[in-house]
Write a protein that holds these residues in place. Structure first.
Motif, PDB file in Angstrom:
ATOM      1  N   LEU A 156       0.827  -1.208   0.000  1.00 28.27           N
ATOM      2  CA  LEU A 156       0.000   0.000   0.000  1.00 28.27           C
ATOM      3  C   LEU A 156       0.865   1.263   0.000  1.00 28.27           C
ATOM      4  O   LEU A 156       0.621   2.193  -0.779  1.00 28.27           O
ATOM      5  N   LEU A 157       1.862   1.302   0.862  1.00 27.94           N
ATOM      6  CA  LEU A 157       2.735   2.471   0.922  1.00 27.94           C
ATOM      7  C   LEU A 157       3.473   2.672  -0.401  1.00 27.94           C
ATOM      8  O   LEU A 157       3.600   3.807  -0.886  1.00 27.94           O
ATOM      9  N   GLU A 158       3.944   1.585  -0.978  1.00 26.47           N
ATOM     10  CA  GLU A 158       4.674   1.685  -2.251  1.00 26.47           C
ATOM     11  C   GLU A 158       3.795   2.203  -3.381  1.00 26.47           C
ATOM     12  O   GLU A 158       4.315   2.751  -4.368  1.00 26.47           O
ATOM     13  N   ASN A 159       2.499   2.057  -3.229  1.00 31.88           N
ATOM     14  CA  ASN A 159       1.581   2.512  -4.281  1.00 31.88           C
ATOM     15  C   ASN A 159       0.842   3.802  -3.919  1.00 31.88           C
ATOM     16  O   ASN A 159      -0.148   4.157  -4.551  1.00 31.88           O
ATOM     17  N   GLY A 160       1.331   4.493  -2.884  1.00 33.52           N
ATOM     18  CA  GLY A 160       0.848   5.839  -2.619  1.00 33.52           C
ATOM     19  C   GLY A 160      -0.324   5.971  -1.677  1.00 33.52           C
ATOM     20  O   GLY A 160      -0.975   7.026  -1.654  1.00 33.52           O
ATOM     21  N   PHE A 161      -0.599   4.961  -0.869  1.00 33.05           N
ATOM     22  CA  PHE A 161      -1.703   5.033   0.088  1.00 33.05           C
ATOM     23  C   PHE A 161      -1.162   5.290   1.499  1.00 33.05           C
ATOM     24  O   PHE A 161      -0.133   4.733   1.888  1.00 33.05           O
ATOM     25  N   HIS A 162      -1.868   6.116   2.254  1.00 30.71           N
ATOM     26  CA  HIS A 162      -1.619   6.216   3.682  1.00 30.71           C
ATOM     27  C   HIS A 162      -2.153   4.940   4.339  1.00 30.71           C
ATOM     28  O   HIS A 162      -3.130   4.351   3.861  1.00 30.71           O
ATOM     29  N   VAL A 163      -1.554   4.531   5.460  1.00 34.06           N
ATOM     30  CA  VAL A 163      -1.905   3.244   6.062  1.00 34.06           C
ATOM     31  C   VAL A 163      -2.203   3.389   7.557  1.00 34.06           C
ATOM     32  O   VAL A 163      -1.471   4.057   8.289  1.00 34.06           O
ATOM     33  N   ILE A 164      -3.284   2.754   7.977  1.00 36.61           N
ATOM     34  CA  ILE A 164      -3.590   2.529   9.383  1.00 36.61           C
ATOM     35  C   ILE A 164      -3.521   1.017   9.574  1.00 36.61           C
ATOM     36  O   ILE A 164      -4.180   0.272   8.860  1.00 36.61           O
ATOM     37  N   CYS A 165      -2.692   0.564  10.523  1.00 42.01           N
ATOM     38  CA  CYS A 165      -2.423  -0.869  10.643  1.00 42.01           C
ATOM     39  C   CYS A 165      -2.657  -1.362  12.057  1.00 42.01           C
ATOM     40  O   CYS A 165      -2.290  -0.693  13.033  1.00 42.01           O
ATOM     41  N   GLU A 166      -3.269  -2.540  12.156  1.00 42.19           N
ATOM     42  CA  GLU A 166      -3.392  -3.200  13.455  1.00 42.19           C
ATOM     43  C   GLU A 166      -2.003  -3.676  13.898  1.00 42.19           C
ATOM     44  O   GLU A 166      -1.080  -3.820  13.099  1.00 42.19           O
ATOM     45  N   LYS A 167      -1.877  -3.915  15.221  1.00 38.62           N
ATOM     46  CA  LYS A 167      -0.596  -4.374  15.755  1.00 38.62           C
ATOM     47  C   LYS A 167      -0.653  -5.863  16.033  1.00 38.62           C
ATOM     48  O   LYS A 167      -1.739  -6.423  16.116  1.00 38.62           O
ATOM     49  N   PRO A 168       0.508  -6.544  16.137  1.00 39.57           N
ATOM     50  CA  PRO A 168       1.845  -5.999  15.903  1.00 39.57           C
ATOM     51  C   PRO A 168       2.036  -5.633  14.438  1.00 39.57           C
ATOM     52  O   PRO A 168       1.419  -6.227  13.549  1.00 39.57           O
ATOM     53  N   MET A 169       2.906  -4.684  14.188  1.00 44.84           N
ATOM     54  CA  MET A 169       3.028  -4.102  12.856  1.00 44.84           C
ATOM     55  C   MET A 169       3.483  -5.123  11.816  1.00 44.84           C
ATOM     56  O   MET A 169       3.033  -5.104  10.666  1.00 44.84           O
TER      57      MET A 169
END
Length: 379
Positions: free
Chosen positions: A99-112
């Motif tokens: 997602l980051l590599e394709n230009g999206f901001h990310v909200i992620c559950e943990k553990p990362m």
């Protein structure tokens, strides 16, 4: 009024508790619009769930590759901006990275991630992408945790000399004693959960919390973990001694076999002038103790609280707020960051929290496996 942020979700479908939590949280401040998703590995189930939610199905995708391809084909102004990764642990890293590599901001559950090495790689990917990343250590969103953090930073309790964090649950106890039942939860499968169950699931919450509220970094640890049965690969209980400085010591206790406990997460920080204590099962109270003084109880919504606490309070004093509100405050902070608005660094945990959390998990397991020895956290 600012236009709503177009929001996508990976996972969190059906009767997922975490999915409901994120959807409610994202809706709280009218900052996000659920626009597209991969709710389930089966496309039809995702479509059915979208129909249950009453959202359009034209941007419900079969998998992450289809999600990214579909969104990148849409004009940028209409494209999903932020994506929440709500899948089991082993999918967090590859999904967040793509997602980051394709230009999206990310909200992620943990553990990362599943490992410290993956965490470092993801950190580099995020830095190169220029995109925002939030890690949902949800409990940092409670107004009174934020109040506690600010009081400590302002020196109210003086120099810290002792920290004590506990996270006790009992949910594994009914299944751990039956080898067949153990196979029913992915939490006890190292291929899906990682090298640790208890420390990776809830111990890391306690570790992140003590650093968040105290403002200190853990320097070294000694861990004693419990697997209970020889044929169980995953820790389900443990105690970790902490050194945060030459004369600052502490203890982290986490368990998933604390029989009949629900979500007993507590943090206490002791300074030379006073102490502050908080518990997740009664999250609207911070207890302030000083020698020679009666114990004081601080509550949300009052003018005596710090602006960081008040900005996360939605209701007048006396109206209890809970876990949905805490997660909502993290989404609120992320929305500010995505929009380029000024925000407090304590409004949402980020990449550094994820990297330090993964290092803690790996070093706790290493400390135990090497015979319960002290290990430096020099990452």
């Amino acid at each position: 009024m600012a236009q709503k942020i177009k929001w996508g979700v990976l996972g969190g479908g059906g009767d997922s508790l975490i999915g409901v939590l994120h959807r409610v949280a994202a809706s709280m401040f009218d900052a996000y619009a659920l626009t597209g998703a991969v709710f389930n590995p089966e496309l039809q189930k995702s479509i059915d769930f979208a129909n249950e939610l009453g959202i359009p199905t034209d941007r419900i995708y079969a998998d992450l590759d289809a999600f990214i391809a579909g969104e990148l084909a849409i004009p940028e102004a209409d494209r999903i901006q932020v994506v929440s990764v709500l899948t089991p642990n082993f999918l967090h890293f590859p999904m967040a990275k793509q997602l980051l590599e394709n230009g999206f901001h990310v909200i992620c559950e943990k553990p990362m991630t599943m490992s410290y090495a993956e965490a470092l790689e993801l950190q580099a990917v995020q830095a190169a992408s220029g995109k925002q990343f939030a890690l949902t250590h949800t409990y940092t969103g409670y107004p009174m945790i934020r109040q506690m953090k600010q009081m400590i930073a302002q020196g109210v309790i003086g120099k810290i000399q002792k920290v004590d964090v506990q996270y006790y649950q009992g949910w594994i106890n009914p299944i751990i004693h039956d080898p067949k039942l153990r196979n029913t939860t992915w939490r006890l499968d190292p291929d899906k959960s990682g090298i640790s169950c208890c420390m990776g699931d809830i111990g890391v919450h306690a570790y992140q919390m003590l650093e968040f509220v105290s403002g200190l970094k853990v320097k070294s640890i000694l861990a004693d973990l419990n697997h209970l049965y020889e044929d169980n690969q995953m820790d389900i209980d443990g105690t970790v001694l902490l050194r945060l400085g030459k004369n600052v010591k502490g203890v982290l206790r986490a368990s998933q076999i604390a029989t009949a406990e629900e979500n007993n997460f507590t943090v206490a920080i002791y300074g030379d002038k006073g102490s502050l204590k908080w518990g997740q099962e009664n999250p609207n109270y911070v207890y302030w103790l000083e020698d020679g003084q009666p114990m004081r109880t601080l509550k949300p919504g009052h003018d005596y609280n710090d602006p960081l606490s008040l900005s996360g309070t939605k209701l007048p004093p006396g109206h209890p707020e809970g876990i949905f509100d805490a997660m909502g405050n993290i989404y609120k902070g992320m929305a500010k960051a995505v929009r380029g608005q000024e925000h407090h660094p304590g409004e949402f945990p980020g990449m550094e929290d994820g990297v330090r959390g993964m290092y803690f998990i790996e070093q706790a397991v290493a400390s135990h496996s090497q015979g319960n020895v002290w290990i430096d956290l020099n990452a």
